[in-house]
Design an enzyme around this catalytic site. Sequence first.
Site: not given
Ligand code: GUN
Length: 292
Positions: A53, A97, A120
């Site tokens: 990311k 995350q 998110d």
């Molecule tokens: N863990 C797995 N997928 C995601 C996501 O799309 N966002 C976040 N913050 N954590 C994750």
Amino acid sequence: MEIKILSGKEVSDAVYSALKNRITTLKSKSITPGLAVVLVGEDPASQIYVRSKTRKFLNLGLYSETIQYSASITQDELIYKINELNNDGAFHGILVQLPLPNHIDGDMVINAIDPNKDVDGFHPYNLGCLASGKPIFIPCTPKGIMRIFDHYNITLSGKHVVVVGRSNIVGRPISILTSLKQANANGTTTICHSSTNNISYYTKQADIIILAIGSPEFLKGDDIKKGAIIIDVGINRVTDNSPKGYTLVGDGDYSSLNGKASAMTPVPGGVGPMTIAMLVENTVEAAERTLR
Ligand code: GUN
């Protein structure tokens, strides 16, 4: 039947092209879209996701910072940091995350994020807006799946969409999105989950199947009707004798689905790149919203 590969790489490239002008316009106003990523603990998969990311943000000339904590951080310390980030103008988006360590209540942490920076789309305010059909920030993976449908002209109206998995990150929001009363949705959606008896009873009736359970090669060719479209959100590590020591496989068993399904997203290179592209898009959107 030759299977059509629905390439997340192709769709995400189109997303980045479309974002170029928006980013240039923001920069001309001295705004560089910025994302704060909060990573707690040493989970190897989370570390890989976070690295890809932040790399994407930097490659696009955007700003991203990863704030890394050991798994022993307390919930209060984490929420204190979120409050700081809420008030830091360099960050238009905040991403925590998931998963978080067990001693931390993830809901409390997500609730602390300013909904205007919740790129998110996990904050209850944003989930409520989504559920009522007026979304602001849509969770990235489900949003990316809808964009794959748009790009490949896959219409949902009149189709039976079966979602396997009910997580807050993917299963639940995609079940809402696919069934919304709007032009590019209108699907008839069924959600299956760990307490569903005989999941294949449902998948065999599906025109479109969205797999989001994290179970390697769970769905087989015998579980679907001919011509079904498969969206595979699973990214599972299966240990083997390859140089890396593992291979990534989806929740769908590609070898038996190939020949029966009409189209499928690959793993990797399917939904994964779309999650990152939608995170970039949501962060650009969050930066633009500061001008309104
Ligand atoms: N863990 C797995 N997928 C995601 C996501 O799309 N966002 C976040 N913050 N954590 C994750």
